[in-house]
Design a protein around this motif. Structure first.
Motif, PDB file in Angstrom:
ATOM      1  N   ASN A 198      -8.746   2.261 -11.510  1.00  0.00           N
ATOM      2  CA  ASN A 198      -8.282   2.954 -10.318  1.00  0.00           C
ATOM      3  C   ASN A 198      -7.731   4.323 -10.713  1.00  0.00           C
ATOM      4  O   ASN A 198      -6.617   4.427 -11.238  1.00  0.00           O
ATOM      5  CB  ASN A 198      -7.196   2.141  -9.605  1.00  0.00           C
ATOM      6  CG  ASN A 198      -7.769   1.221  -8.549  1.00  0.00           C
ATOM      7  OD1 ASN A 198      -8.978   1.019  -8.477  1.00  0.00           O
ATOM      8  ND2 ASN A 198      -6.910   0.651  -7.721  1.00  0.00           N
ATOM      9  N   THR A 206     -12.508   2.141  -3.838  1.00  0.00           N
ATOM     10  CA  THR A 206     -12.038   0.893  -3.244  1.00  0.00           C
ATOM     11  C   THR A 206     -11.687   1.125  -1.778  1.00  0.00           C
ATOM     12  O   THR A 206     -11.708   2.241  -1.277  1.00  0.00           O
ATOM     13  CB  THR A 206     -10.793   0.372  -3.982  1.00  0.00           C
ATOM     14  OG1 THR A 206      -9.693   1.265  -3.723  1.00  0.00           O
ATOM     15  CG2 THR A 206     -11.032   0.313  -5.481  1.00  0.00           C
ATOM     16  N   THR A 231      -8.905   1.155  -0.498  1.00  0.00           N
ATOM     17  CA  THR A 231      -7.718   2.013  -0.406  1.00  0.00           C
ATOM     18  C   THR A 231      -7.922   3.331  -1.154  1.00  0.00           C
ATOM     19  O   THR A 231      -6.955   3.958  -1.594  1.00  0.00           O
ATOM     20  CB  THR A 231      -6.487   1.282  -0.977  1.00  0.00           C
ATOM     21  OG1 THR A 231      -6.752   0.905  -2.343  1.00  0.00           O
ATOM     22  CG2 THR A 231      -6.158   0.036  -0.167  1.00  0.00           C
ATOM     23  N   SER A 275       1.490  -4.872  -3.616  1.00  0.00           N
ATOM     24  CA  SER A 275       0.047  -4.746  -3.852  1.00  0.00           C
ATOM     25  C   SER A 275      -0.212  -4.302  -5.292  1.00  0.00           C
ATOM     26  O   SER A 275      -1.053  -4.886  -5.996  1.00  0.00           O
ATOM     27  CB  SER A 275      -0.566  -3.736  -2.880  1.00  0.00           C
ATOM     28  OG  SER A 275      -0.211  -4.014  -1.555  1.00  0.00           O
ATOM     29  N   ALA A 276       0.503  -3.270  -5.734  1.00  0.00           N
ATOM     30  CA  ALA A 276       0.323  -2.753  -7.086  1.00  0.00           C
ATOM     31  C   ALA A 276       0.813  -3.759  -8.128  1.00  0.00           C
ATOM     32  O   ALA A 276       0.195  -3.939  -9.186  1.00  0.00           O
ATOM     33  CB  ALA A 276       1.067  -1.429  -7.242  1.00  0.00           C
ATOM     34  N   PHE A 298      -4.361   5.904   2.177  1.00  0.00           N
ATOM     35  CA  PHE A 298      -4.595   4.747   1.306  1.00  0.00           C
ATOM     36  C   PHE A 298      -4.361   3.409   2.009  1.00  0.00           C
ATOM     37  O   PHE A 298      -3.909   2.448   1.398  1.00  0.00           O
ATOM     38  CB  PHE A 298      -3.701   4.855   0.065  1.00  0.00           C
ATOM     39  CG  PHE A 298      -3.746   6.199  -0.596  1.00  0.00           C
ATOM     40  CD1 PHE A 298      -4.938   6.698  -1.088  1.00  0.00           C
ATOM     41  CD2 PHE A 298      -2.610   6.982  -0.701  1.00  0.00           C
ATOM     42  CE1 PHE A 298      -4.995   7.953  -1.678  1.00  0.00           C
ATOM     43  CE2 PHE A 298      -2.656   8.234  -1.291  1.00  0.00           C
ATOM     44  CZ  PHE A 298      -3.853   8.731  -1.788  1.00  0.00           C
ATOM     45  N   THR A 307      -3.964  -7.919  -0.092  1.00  0.00           N
ATOM     46  CA  THR A 307      -3.688  -6.479  -0.155  1.00  0.00           C
ATOM     47  C   THR A 307      -4.087  -5.915  -1.516  1.00  0.00           C
ATOM     48  O   THR A 307      -4.561  -4.777  -1.605  1.00  0.00           O
ATOM     49  CB  THR A 307      -2.208  -6.172   0.117  1.00  0.00           C
ATOM     50  OG1 THR A 307      -1.386  -6.740  -0.916  1.00  0.00           O
ATOM     51  CG2 THR A 307      -1.771  -6.705   1.475  1.00  0.00           C
ATOM     52  N   ALA A 315      -7.277  -3.256  -2.663  1.00  0.00           N
ATOM     53  CA  ALA A 315      -6.952  -2.076  -3.476  1.00  0.00           C
ATOM     54  C   ALA A 315      -7.833  -1.956  -4.704  1.00  0.00           C
ATOM     55  O   ALA A 315      -7.892  -0.873  -5.316  1.00  0.00           O
ATOM     56  CB  ALA A 315      -5.484  -2.121  -3.897  1.00  0.00           C
ATOM     57  N   THR A 316      -8.527  -3.035  -5.073  1.00  0.00           N
ATOM     58  CA  THR A 316      -9.343  -2.977  -6.287  1.00  0.00           C
ATOM     59  C   THR A 316     -10.813  -3.271  -6.039  1.00  0.00           C
ATOM     60  O   THR A 316     -11.619  -3.198  -6.958  1.00  0.00           O
ATOM     61  CB  THR A 316      -8.803  -3.971  -7.335  1.00  0.00           C
ATOM     62  OG1 THR A 316      -9.423  -3.721  -8.597  1.00  0.00           O
ATOM     63  CG2 THR A 316      -9.094  -5.405  -6.940  1.00  0.00           C
ATOM     64  N   TRP A 373       0.830  -1.209   0.000  1.00  0.00           N
ATOM     65  CA  TRP A 373       0.000   0.000   0.000  1.00  0.00           C
ATOM     66  C   TRP A 373       0.862   1.256   0.000  1.00  0.00           C
ATOM     67  O   TRP A 373       0.504   2.289   0.562  1.00  0.00           O
ATOM     68  CB  TRP A 373      -0.957   0.003   1.193  1.00  0.00           C
ATOM     69  CG  TRP A 373      -2.035  -1.049   1.102  1.00  0.00           C
ATOM     70  CD1 TRP A 373      -2.378  -1.772   0.004  1.00  0.00           C
ATOM     71  CD2 TRP A 373      -2.904  -1.481   2.161  1.00  0.00           C
ATOM     72  NE1 TRP A 373      -3.405  -2.637   0.310  1.00  0.00           N
ATOM     73  CE2 TRP A 373      -3.751  -2.476   1.611  1.00  0.00           C
ATOM     74  CE3 TRP A 373      -3.054  -1.128   3.489  1.00  0.00           C
ATOM     75  CZ2 TRP A 373      -4.725  -3.126   2.374  1.00  0.00           C
ATOM     76  CZ3 TRP A 373      -4.025  -1.774   4.246  1.00  0.00           C
ATOM     77  CH2 TRP A 373      -4.841  -2.749   3.701  1.00  0.00           C
ATOM     78  N   TRP A 432      -6.410   3.678  -4.634  1.00  0.00           N
ATOM     79  CA  TRP A 432      -4.963   3.556  -4.795  1.00  0.00           C
ATOM     80  C   TRP A 432      -4.632   2.080  -4.965  1.00  0.00           C
ATOM     81  O   TRP A 432      -5.236   1.234  -4.292  1.00  0.00           O
ATOM     82  CB  TRP A 432      -4.246   4.108  -3.547  1.00  0.00           C
ATOM     83  CG  TRP A 432      -2.760   4.211  -3.745  1.00  0.00           C
ATOM     84  CD1 TRP A 432      -2.067   5.289  -4.171  1.00  0.00           C
ATOM     85  CD2 TRP A 432      -1.792   3.168  -3.553  1.00  0.00           C
ATOM     86  NE1 TRP A 432      -0.727   4.987  -4.269  1.00  0.00           N
ATOM     87  CE2 TRP A 432      -0.538   3.685  -3.900  1.00  0.00           C
ATOM     88  CE3 TRP A 432      -1.868   1.831  -3.150  1.00  0.00           C
ATOM     89  CZ2 TRP A 432       0.633   2.941  -3.842  1.00  0.00           C
ATOM     90  CZ3 TRP A 432      -0.716   1.071  -3.093  1.00  0.00           C
ATOM     91  CH2 TRP A 432       0.518   1.639  -3.428  1.00  0.00           C
TER      92      TRP A 432
END
Length: 776
Positions: A239, A226, A228, A84-85, A557, A197, A201-202, A73, A231
């Protein structure tokens, strides 16, 4: 009611209100945090992950270094990806490829025509943003296609965190050692945590009627965010920054301008009051200071400060070098003995430890110096605390090495190994030990100051009271590090962790430093005590006005509601307000340094104080506000622009202040010896120029490039190996060398100066008017 009493009342009301709101915000964060499922199922009922898998995966992540290897995050290290990303992008791409092959007969999604790609993206967003969490059964249900994509991504991570030759090149790019996670079971559970995670986030948070300020439009479904707050930036799943981030970013700028205007008006109205009729002493009041046994015992703290500082610089050079050679250092396989995550852990921890040690030693020194009282067994307490601090450093670091090397069993990691939370990495046992040590420090400082409170009324009591209260707060607020357990929800951990990092370091240490500086200048007779009382209390109020609730800007986030974003954006802008006038403070400090001939003895401590004001304005102010508004941080969190703020604020402000306090204390401890001011001059300029070059030649341009990449292609790309291995990026990293070398020269010069005060010192000749020749 006197001005001082009014300010004390205002400060008390401010703190009560601020902490009440901060605690309320914590309740909102805990309520809105992403749910932790008992099971993750396919539509056919097959179990993909259990809660036990996710919980164990988090334990594994922490044991390998947690936020010190990549980030979660957005919080953590800068070399490896944000997991996470990275997972989110890989999973989305896998789903699109599955659909492209099965439904459109294409080799991959990327080869489809634009119209078909757009249709698949819309289908993907509808699937991945849908919230399928069942609060009754506590399960998450995934489509069969998504489950298949998840399996493929998990296989990639199992390979990456092991020693599979297929991902060896990527491990090197991420500066990961071979077999970062020791067993196959642990690697599989790690994927469960990474997936969760990314899912948070999504996945859109379940909304309630009336949650938005905007009335619904007939026939249009209102957009949701979302867990987060959308993010990280990821075009494939839709996003993008939600409207609230734009609004509160604009308001944060408005609050900043208004705050500066109000403070400017106050400064114009009050400037110069109370300065008339003040006579500066003809000689240095500290020249004949009686150094007590406990004050003399603090000398060893300052030696350790310099040792930790030098080691921290060495580890910083190692972590920077890992960015270009991956697992090696000039051909030597360094990662087999000192992995990147461990080098960075020690680098960040030592930064806090050496600065904190300098301030703790200053408190132990300044107490008897102010009161002239040496309590019974004070020296023993100072020595006992010193031994305890050494044990904490050695024990805590040894446990972290055993954890990262995957030698320590997972069940012992939380208490004795690596907790994985940046700046709060030590095992819980060592955190408790440190907390008890801080309470001992509070006791030692308090008992040495007590005669001042028992004595007759005096103007200095107010500043001494503020010094003592900040000391108590430093001791007690470290308890924030003890507020979470091994399985506490990550959103709750982040809330308490930033109490520690932000309030402890950026809040109460700031007040402590302000009070100490004021006491030093009043005892030197350069400032009227009554004037200093008002100035220090007012400075504390304006720092804490934004500082307490400004904590929330770190939590945009991490599973928090929009109300927390609004509070964080508003009050973090106010944090910058007092920094806008630090130029006046620097000029005032410079004038004090020129006020009388004997102040030449304090030239270089004063110069370091001036450097604190400069870096407060630039590092904490300009670079801090650059990343603080929600819209800015949405794209900049975890990029090198964050590192730019961290380096220039942490060392530029707190490090420079630590050095200044050390030098003032050494003036009392070794003031009768000749000072090698050439070494101090070299140290001052090389430290400042070196720090500036680090920022200008590497962190600022690299962070700007990453920012452009995140805006154009998504956050995952700005942290990817594809981006970070580009020749221009490697060149920018090598460009750190001039700044690093200069900075190292400054640290060595400072250490040499202190060493000479004890090794073969030369006693100075009798001073005329207490002025030291050669210090001018």
């Amino acid at each position: 009611m006197s001005n001082t009493r009014k300010l004390w009342t205002a400060l008390a009301v401010l703190l009560i209100c601020s902490f009440s709101v901060l605690l309320w915000a914590g309740g909102e964060i805990f309520r809105a945090a992403p749910p932790m499922p008992e099971k993750v199922l396919t539509q056919n009922g097959a179990v993909i992950y259990t809660r036990a898998d996710i919980e164990q995966g988090r334990q594994v992540w922490q044991s390998m270094g947690g936020m010190q290897l990549g980030s979660i995050w957005g919080h953590g290290a800068y070399v490896a990806p944000d997991w996470s990303a990275d997972w989110l992008h890989r999973e989305a791409t896998e789903v699109l490829n599955i659909w492209a092959r099965r439904d459109d007969g294409s080799a991959s999604y990327a080869r489809l025509p634009a119209e078909q790609r757009a249709a698949l993206r819309g289908r993907l967003q509808e699937m991945m943003r849908a919230n399928t969490y069942d609060p009754i059964a506590k399960t998450i249900t995934l489509t069969e296609d998504r489950a298949a994509a998840l399996s493929n991504v998990a296989a990639h991570y199992v390979s990456l965190f092991g020693n599979d030759p297929a991902t060896a090149e990527l491990r090197e790019a991420y500066a990961m050692k071979e077999s970062t996670v020791g067993t196959l079971e642990h690697r599989r559970s790690l994927t469960a945590f990474f997936w969760w995670t990314a899912w948070a986030a999504t996945t859109e948070r379940a909304g309630t009627v009336g949650e938005t300020l905007v009335p619904d439009q007939a026939g249009v479904v209102s957009s949701k965010v979302t867990y987060t707050n959308n993010w990280p930036s990821e075009p494939l799943v839709g996003n993008t920054p939600p409207p609230a981030l734009w609004v509160w970013s604009a308001f944060s700028v408005l609050f900043l301008i208004a705050g500066i205007a109000i403070l400017g008006w106050h400064y114009a109205v009050t400037h110069g009051r109370g300065e008339e009729g003040h006579t500066i002493p003809a000689t240095d009041p500290f020249a004949l200071l009686r150094v007590t046994p406990s004050m003399r015992a603090t000398a060893k703290y300052f030696w350790v400060v310099l040792a930790l500082f030098l080691v921290q610089i060495l580890l910083g050079a190692i972590t920077a070098h890992y960015q270009v050679e991956g697992q090696e250092a000039y051909g030597f396989k360094l990662s087999d003995y000192l992995p990147y995550s461990l080098a960075r852990t020690w680098h960040t921890q030592l930064a806090v430890l050496w600065i904190a040690t300098a301030w703790l030693a200053t408190g132990l020194y300044i107490g008897p110096a102010l009161s002239g009282h040496e309590p019974k067994y004070q020296r023993f307490g100072v020595n006992f605390l010193f031994v305890s601090l050494l044990l904490i450093v050695v024990g805590g670091f040894a446990g972290q090495w055993l954890a990262v090397m995957q030698i320590m069993p997972l069940k012992f990691n939380f208490w004795f190994g690596h907790q994985g939370w940046e700046y709060a990495d030590m095992g819980r046992f060592w955190q408790w030990y440190l907390f008890i040590g801080l309470l001992l420090w509070v006791t030692l400082v308090g008992r040495s100051l007590w005669p001042i409170f028992k004595g007759p009324a005096s103007d200095s009591k107010s500043i001494v009271a503020l010094l003592f209260l900040s000391t108590v707060s430093i001791g007690l607020f470290y308890a924030a590090a003890l507020m979470w357990g091994e399985h506490t929800h990550i959103s709750e951990v982040e809330y308490w962790r930033w109490w520690l990092v932000h309030l402890w370091v950026e809040g109460f240490f700031e007040v402590f430093a302000t009070a100490v500086m004021a006491l030093i200048f009043t005892r030197l007779g350069l400032v009227k005590t009554s004037t200093a009382n008002i100035a220090v209390l007012f400075a504390t109020i304006i720092f804490m006005a934004g500082g307490v609730l400004g904590t929330l800007h770190h939590l945009y986030f991490v599973g928090t509601p929009i109300s927390v974003v609004a509070l964080g954006a508003s009050f973090s802008a106010l944090e910058v307000v007092p920094l806008a006038y630090l130029g006046f403070e620097a000029y005032h400090t410079w004038k004090l340094g020129k006020a009388t001939s004997w102040m030449a003895r304090y030239r270089w401590p004063v110069m370091f104080f001036i450097a604190v004001s400069f870096w407060n304005l630039v590092g904490a102010g300009l670079f801090g506000f650059l990343i603080n508004p929600p819209l800015s941080l949405y794209y900049m969190q975890g990029l090198n622009l964050t590192a730019l703020h961290a380096h220039t604020a942490l060392f530029g402000v707190y490090g420079m202040l630590g050095v200044a306090l050390v030098l003032f204390c050494l003036r009392g401890l070794r003031g009768q010896m000749v000072w090698d001011t050439k070494a101090l001059k070299v140290s001052f300029w090389t430290l400042n120029i070196g720090l500036a070059l680090m920022g200008v030649l590497t962190l600022l341009p690299l962070g700007t490039m990453q920012l452009l990449a995140a805006i154009e292609h998504g956050y995952w790309y700005s942290r990817s190996a594809e981006f970070m291995q580009k020749p221009i990026v490697e060149l920018l990293i090598w460009m750190r060398m001039p700044g690093d070398i200069l900075f190292s020269v400054g640290a060595v010069a400072l250490a040499w100066f202190v060493l000479r005060l004890w090794i073969a010192p030369r006693r100075e000749a009798a001073l005329a008017g207490n002025a030291e020749a050669g210090d001018a």
